[in-house]
Design a protein around this motif. Sequence first.
Motif, mmCIF file in Angstrom:
data_model
loop_
_atom_site.group_PDB
_atom_site.id
_atom_site.type_symbol
_atom_site.label_atom_id
_atom_site.label_comp_id
_atom_site.label_asym_id
_atom_site.label_seq_id
_atom_site.Cartn_x
_atom_site.Cartn_y
_atom_site.Cartn_z
ATOM 1 N N GLY A 390 0.791 -1.220 0.000
ATOM 2 C CA GLY A 390 0.000 0.000 0.000
ATOM 3 C C GLY A 390 0.825 1.272 0.000
ATOM 4 N N THR A 391 2.171 1.153 -0.030
ATOM 5 C CA THR A 391 3.014 2.359 -0.077
ATOM 6 C C THR A 391 3.643 2.497 -1.457
ATOM 7 O OG1 THR A 391 4.965 1.159 0.734
ATOM 8 C CG2 THR A 391 3.531 2.167 2.379
ATOM 9 N N ARG A 392 4.111 3.710 -1.770
ATOM 10 C CA ARG A 392 4.631 3.976 -3.102
ATOM 11 C C ARG A 392 6.101 3.608 -3.269
ATOM 12 N NH1 ARG A 392 2.076 9.903 -4.640
ATOM 13 N NH2 ARG A 392 -0.134 9.252 -4.629
ATOM 14 N N GLY A 393 6.833 3.551 -2.192
ATOM 15 C CA GLY A 393 8.252 3.250 -2.320
ATOM 16 C C GLY A 393 8.820 2.719 -1.022
ATOM 17 N N ALA A 394 10.008 2.114 -1.131
ATOM 18 C CA ALA A 394 10.671 1.577 0.061
ATOM 19 C C ALA A 394 11.143 2.719 0.956
ATOM 20 C CB ALA A 394 11.849 0.702 -0.363
ATOM 21 N N ARG A 399 13.370 5.580 9.274
ATOM 22 C CA ARG A 399 12.303 6.504 8.938
ATOM 23 C C ARG A 399 10.943 5.953 9.353
ATOM 24 N NH1 ARG A 399 12.240 11.524 8.729
ATOM 25 N NH2 ARG A 399 10.435 11.210 10.053
ATOM 26 N N LEU A 400 10.746 4.665 9.139
ATOM 27 C CA LEU A 400 9.476 4.037 9.510
ATOM 28 C C LEU A 400 9.267 4.099 11.019
ATOM 29 C CD1 LEU A 400 9.613 0.937 7.136
ATOM 30 C CD2 LEU A 400 7.997 2.843 6.986
ATOM 31 N N CYS A 401 10.344 3.917 11.804
ATOM 32 C CA CYS A 401 10.233 4.001 13.261
ATOM 33 C C CYS A 401 9.895 5.422 13.697
ATOM 34 C CB CYS A 401 11.535 3.538 13.922
ATOM 35 S SG CYS A 401 11.771 1.740 13.899
ATOM 36 N N LEU A 402 10.526 6.382 13.067
ATOM 37 C CA LEU A 402 10.237 7.778 13.408
ATOM 38 C C LEU A 402 8.776 8.109 13.113
ATOM 39 C CD1 LEU A 402 13.475 9.536 12.076
ATOM 40 C CD2 LEU A 402 12.778 9.298 14.463
ATOM 41 N N ASP A 403 8.264 7.629 11.955
ATOM 42 C CA ASP A 403 6.866 7.894 11.596
ATOM 43 C C ASP A 403 5.909 7.299 12.614
ATOM 44 O OD1 ASP A 403 7.776 9.198 9.391
ATOM 45 O OD2 ASP A 403 7.374 7.559 7.984
ATOM 46 N N ARG A 404 6.282 6.153 13.171
ATOM 47 C CA ARG A 404 5.402 5.482 14.135
ATOM 48 C C ARG A 404 5.714 5.862 15.574
ATOM 49 N NH1 ARG A 404 5.672 2.821 9.607
ATOM 50 N NH2 ARG A 404 4.101 1.278 8.948
ATOM 51 N N LYS A 405 6.623 6.849 15.738
ATOM 52 C CA LYS A 405 7.020 7.312 17.071
ATOM 53 C C LYS A 405 7.561 6.172 17.928
ATOM 54 C CE LYS A 405 4.124 11.446 17.320
ATOM 55 N NZ LYS A 405 4.078 11.586 15.848
ATOM 56 N N GLY A 430 6.028 -4.037 9.879
ATOM 57 C CA GLY A 430 5.302 -4.711 8.818
ATOM 58 C C GLY A 430 6.168 -5.653 8.016
ATOM 59 N N VAL A 431 5.525 -6.254 6.953
ATOM 60 C CA VAL A 431 6.174 -7.252 6.108
ATOM 61 C C VAL A 431 6.434 -6.642 4.739
ATOM 62 C CG1 VAL A 431 5.936 -9.537 5.070
ATOM 63 C CG2 VAL A 431 4.971 -9.093 7.349
ATOM 64 N N ASP A 432 7.616 -6.857 4.203
ATOM 65 C CA ASP A 432 7.950 -6.378 2.863
ATOM 66 C C ASP A 432 7.029 -7.045 1.839
ATOM 67 O OD1 ASP A 432 9.613 -6.496 0.204
ATOM 68 O OD2 ASP A 432 10.559 -4.945 1.427
ATOM 69 N N VAL A 433 6.658 -6.286 0.780
ATOM 70 C CA VAL A 433 5.724 -6.828 -0.212
ATOM 71 C C VAL A 433 6.244 -8.128 -0.829
ATOM 72 C CG1 VAL A 433 4.673 -4.606 -0.774
ATOM 73 C CG2 VAL A 433 6.721 -5.344 -2.004
ATOM 74 N N ALA A 434 7.530 -8.304 -0.891
ATOM 75 C CA ALA A 434 8.090 -9.521 -1.480
ATOM 76 C C ALA A 434 7.757 -10.751 -0.657
ATOM 77 C CB ALA A 434 9.605 -9.377 -1.633
ATOM 78 N N PHE A 435 7.395 -10.547 0.613
ATOM 79 C CA PHE A 435 7.092 -11.680 1.492
ATOM 80 C C PHE A 435 5.683 -11.598 2.065
ATOM 81 C CE2 PHE A 435 11.659 -11.181 1.502
ATOM 82 C CZ PHE A 435 12.119 -12.485 1.367
#
Length: 460
Positions: A390-394, A399-405, A430-435
């Motif tokens: 559901g996201t546009r890019g890796a 960064r993901l941790c910062l977004d989720r505080k 979360g899980v990478d789209v490849a998996f």
Amino acid sequence: MTTKTELLERTPRWVLPARGERVLCAVSGGLDSMCLLFLLDAWCREQGGELAAAHFNHQLRGGPADRDEAFVRETCEKWGISLTAGRRNVREYAKENGLSLEEAARTLRYRFLRQTAEERQCKRLYTAHHADDNAETVLLNLIRGTGLKGLTGMDWERTGLCRPLLRVTRKELEDYAARWKIPHIEDETNADPETASRNFLRLRVLPLFKELNPRAVEHIAQTAGRLQEADRFLEAEAAARTAPLEVREGQVRVPVDLLFRAPEAVRPRMLLQLFDCLGVGRKDIGAVHLNALLRMANPMEAGRESQLSLPCGVTAQCRRRWLILETRSQRLTEVPLLPGQPLRWGEHYTLTLLNSQAGAGITLRDRTPGEPWDIRVGPCPPGERLLLPGTRGARSVKRLCLDRKISLAERNCLPAIYVGKSLAAVWRLGVDVAFAPKNGVSCRFIKIEESVEEDNHDAQ
């Protein structure tokens, strides 16, 4: 009327050997140490004590070094003083350990002296450092760069090493040796200003100071003594302010507000107290480390989490207005997950690889049906990237941790799941789209049980 022990009248009584005490005197054969040996011999005889001597041959000067050892042996035998002599190839030791000759010589000499004191059951070891040596120490530290502690000079006593001549000048020792006809021999390298920095100070710099003021050495020593008093006061203040802090499981915390309410001169000492509390000591902690800790803990940076690696295996973190130092291992390594076998990973997580979902966890689809699964858990890599459904890019894990505080401390503990060499998922991210699981494709489920320890400190 002069007495043999007159030069010891300026020494605090507690520094001198007690009645009946057995002590060890370090003797090189030079004027300073021979005067001290003579003084201590007279003092111990008066006090009913016992004096032993120790001489270390550095094997740096060939024949002259052996001559010095023979001289000390002969004199001790004549004076009725028991001698222990030791020797070691300092040049070879310095090369093996990457040390300067001066540092290697000092290390081996004091190792020998301490060991001899222990073997001879002497609680205290005496050296002939005098007022000129003390002035050289203060000046060397000043030139090299130092804080207040470096300007306090030498202590009368530290960890059983006593220096009873710190208020006696080299000139006074020369006069004393002449008056009592004390034999001695000089190390010829002491006359070469290029041999060591101390030689340069003693032969070139201090004579100029004495031209300006004949009592320059005494005044430097007096100033060092006054600075020692200031140093002791600041140390006691820091100890009082850190006394209420609790140490648990290799961790000590100080509220940032408590640290910065203290006077600026006390703050670095409070930090040093924390290293003492952890049991690692402060030997390898320099101004650069203390300044970095103070910058990290600065209240102006409140809300910004950071982490710092320090000597002695200590890690520092600033979290929720607490400065936290800990020695607990922060290193988590990759380990395989085996089907049906619970794995305790880190302090908070237990992971179990299952064929079907059972509770909270991570579901992965198999990218290579029919091949064995190589699933591993490892540390959360801040620079690695995940492309989430559901996201546009890796995006990077950081960064993901910062977004989720998700805090820095929490991120460091998150289990990351690898399939082969690829990062497949990170718990709570979360899980990478490849998996990511798909209908009709075989999957595996990783059950994750989390135990959260209550943090009573943060609740205060």
